[in-house]
Design an enzyme around this catalytic site. Structure first.
Site, short mmCIF file in Angstrom:
data_model
loop_
_atom_site.label_atom_id
_atom_site.label_comp_id
_atom_site.label_asym_id
_atom_site.label_seq_id
_atom_site.Cartn_x
_atom_site.Cartn_y
_atom_site.Cartn_z
N ARG A 56 0.84 -1.21 0.00
CA ARG A 56 0.00 0.00 0.00
C ARG A 56 0.87 1.25 0.00
O ARG A 56 0.44 2.32 -0.41
CB ARG A 56 -0.99 0.00 1.18
CG ARG A 56 -1.87 1.25 1.21
CD ARG A 56 -3.13 1.08 2.05
NE ARG A 56 -2.86 0.53 3.36
CZ ARG A 56 -2.31 1.20 4.39
NH1 ARG A 56 -2.01 2.47 4.25
NH2 ARG A 56 -2.11 0.61 5.55
N TYR A 109 -15.04 16.66 -15.95
CA TYR A 109 -15.63 15.31 -15.94
C TYR A 109 -16.68 15.22 -14.82
O TYR A 109 -16.47 15.75 -13.71
CB TYR A 109 -14.50 14.29 -15.73
CG TYR A 109 -14.98 12.90 -15.49
CD1 TYR A 109 -15.66 12.21 -16.49
CD2 TYR A 109 -14.79 12.27 -14.27
CE1 TYR A 109 -16.13 10.94 -16.27
CE2 TYR A 109 -15.24 10.99 -14.04
CZ TYR A 109 -15.92 10.33 -15.05
OH TYR A 109 -16.39 9.07 -14.81
N ASP A 181 -6.49 18.12 -15.64
CA ASP A 181 -6.86 16.77 -16.07
C ASP A 181 -6.61 16.73 -17.58
O ASP A 181 -7.34 17.34 -18.36
CB ASP A 181 -8.33 16.51 -15.73
CG ASP A 181 -8.81 15.12 -16.15
OD1 ASP A 181 -8.17 14.51 -17.01
OD2 ASP A 181 -9.84 14.67 -15.61
N LYS A 206 -7.65 5.25 -19.70
CA LYS A 206 -7.89 5.64 -21.09
C LYS A 206 -6.64 5.42 -21.95
O LYS A 206 -6.20 4.29 -22.10
CB LYS A 206 -8.39 7.09 -21.11
CG LYS A 206 -9.49 7.39 -20.10
CD LYS A 206 -10.73 6.58 -20.38
CE LYS A 206 -11.94 6.78 -19.46
NZ LYS A 206 -11.85 7.31 -18.16
C1 LIG Z 1 -11.57 13.37 -18.25
C2 LIG Z 1 -11.74 12.30 -17.22
N1 LIG Z 1 -11.21 12.47 -16.00
C3 LIG Z 1 -11.35 11.54 -15.03
C4 LIG Z 1 -12.06 10.37 -15.26
C5 LIG Z 1 -12.19 9.35 -14.16
O1 LIG Z 1 -11.36 8.27 -14.42
P1 LIG Z 1 -11.66 6.75 -13.94
O2 LIG Z 1 -12.92 6.32 -14.62
O3 LIG Z 1 -10.43 6.02 -14.39
O4 LIG Z 1 -11.82 6.79 -12.47
C6 LIG Z 1 -12.63 10.15 -16.52
C7 LIG Z 1 -13.38 8.91 -16.78
O5 LIG Z 1 -14.10 8.79 -17.76
C8 LIG Z 1 -12.46 11.13 -17.53
O6 LIG Z 1 -13.00 10.98 -18.75
#
Ligand SMILES: Cc1ncc(COP(=O)(O)O)c(C=O)c1O
Length: 388
Positions: A56, A109, A181, A206
């Site tokens: 961890r 998001y 992000d 992704k």
């Molecule tokens: C732009 C963006 N940020 C964060 C996330 C969150 O990621 P996760 O689904 O891997 O937790 C996503 C998920 O679709 C995303 O598209």
């Protein structure tokens, strides 16, 4: 020369010892690590040994991914987590305290939006949503309690692009930590740290992993920031499993090749869609018709694998085209080798009012494509038959 970190002593049947130096980093499928003596543990606790104690806290299979990510982001250090949302939570809870204010772009998001508006505020952190157009002048908006700015570029599903360098500079002038992000761009198409951002975040689920078989997140920045966030990850517990760390590292080996091909194919698909009579509008930052094409040209080295179209005739018409797709799969998420299509109205913007949809620039006839590695002619043929 120091020994290869993964050199293992193998015990043969005769009891002799042999050395094996694997080309790939093995999966350290262990929750804990063995010490030879109390003195070794003492050295670990005093920070004078590079041994591992407990998975961890750190694990070599995960550490390998972090080193790789830091290198490709041009960062001093990086941290990976069990999901993109674990990275968002680790960053925000690790940096903010009660009484602080977070300035958050209004175009983020959905999971991030809910975390900051439903959860973070319960812990005494106030959140102010800032329209995308105002991010470059955030220094004029920020009050005395403001500590950090969270934003995203390109933005889902319109692929609008924020001027990253201007926003980062405005943050710096006020001493605010800027966090971007950068999931939709991937580290191949956008280098936020070189543009002045303090901390870059990815849903590694992704493009970084790229095969739609791992859920993971990532953060990269200065050693000081990452050390602070490592403490937060340790106690929140959002660590990546070593098996997933291995899969993520394997995916990242082809990141450059995959994204280069996705950039090319997405551009071809976007141009083809722009010439189709049933497509009312195409959203792709690589097209001169995109409202942020100039910003994208300045700050991106490729325009990405995401293409959004508006087929103009509303939701039912979009559903008909969606249901007719044969090669492109109907699924949420993005960035993998298989091309996917989603309807923002049924996924990322589900349940929003008409006013909220207008604010997000989302229409009822929108379809979002994540372009994979299929031949672009096959993707276009699928779109052609679906739109016919
Ligand atoms: C732009 C963006 N940020 C964060 C996330 C969150 O990621 P996760 O689904 O891997 O937790 C996503 C998920 O679709 C995303 O598209």
């Amino acid at each position: 020369m120091s020994p290869h970190p993964d050199t293992r002593i193998l015990h043969t049947a005769e009891g002799a010892q042999d050395h094996a130096t694997p080309l790939t980093r093995p999966i350290y499928a262990t929750s804990t690590f063995v010490f030879a003596s109390a003195a070794e543990i003492e050295a670990y606790q005093q920070g004078t040994s590079d041994q591992y104690l407990y998975s961890r806290y750190a694990n070599p299979s995960v550490q390998a991914v972090e080193d790789k990510l830091a290198a490709i982001e041009g960062a001093e250090a990086a941290l990976v987590t069990s999901s993109g949302m674990a990275a968002v939570a680790t960053a925000l809870f690790g940096l903010l305290r009660a009484g602080d204010e977070l300035l958050c772009s209004s175009a983020v998001y959905g999971g991030t939006f809910h975390l900051v508006s439903d959860v973070l505020q319960r812990f005494g952190v106030s959140v102010r949503f800032v329209p995308m157009a105002d991010l470059g002048a955030i220094d004029r908006i920020a009050g005395p309690a403001a500590r950090a700015v969270w934003f995203e570029s390109p933005i889902n599903p319109t692929l609008r692009c924020v001027d990253i360098a201007a926003t980062a500079a405005a943050c710096r002038s006020k001493g605010l930590v800027s966090i971007l992000d950068s999931t939709f761009a991937s580290p191949v198409n956008q280098r936020p740290l070189a543009l002045g951002v303090d901390l870059v975040m990815h849903s590694a689920t992704k493009y970084l992993n790229g095969h739609s078989d791992v859920t993971a997140g990532a953060l990269a920045g200065s050693r000081t920031l990452i050390d602070r966030l490592q403490g937060a990850r340790k106690f929140f517990g959002g660590v990546l499993d070593p098996m997933a760390g291995y899969a993520l590292a394997r995916g990242m080996k082809t990141l450059g090749l995959r994204v280069a091909r996705q950039n090319d194919s997405a551009m071809r698909v976007a141009r083809w869609c722009e010439g189709h009579r049933r497509v009312a509008r195409v959203f792709y930052p690589g097209l001169p018709s995109h409202p942020d094409h100039d910003v994208a040209v300045r700050q991106m080295s490729g325009f990405g694998g995401m293409v959004t179209i508006d087929i103009g005739d509303g939701y039912e018409a979009a559903c008909r085209v969606f249901d007719r797709l044969k090669l492109i799969q109907r699924a949420a998420s993005l960035g993998g080798v298989e091309s996917l299509c989603s309807l923002p109205l049924l996924t990322s913007q589900y349940g929003l009012s008409d006013d909220q949809l207008v604010a997000a620039g989302v229409t009822r006839g929108m379809m979002r494509f994540s372009i994979g590695l299929e031949h672009p002619d096959d993707l276009i043929a699928d779109l052609e038959q679906a739109l016919a």
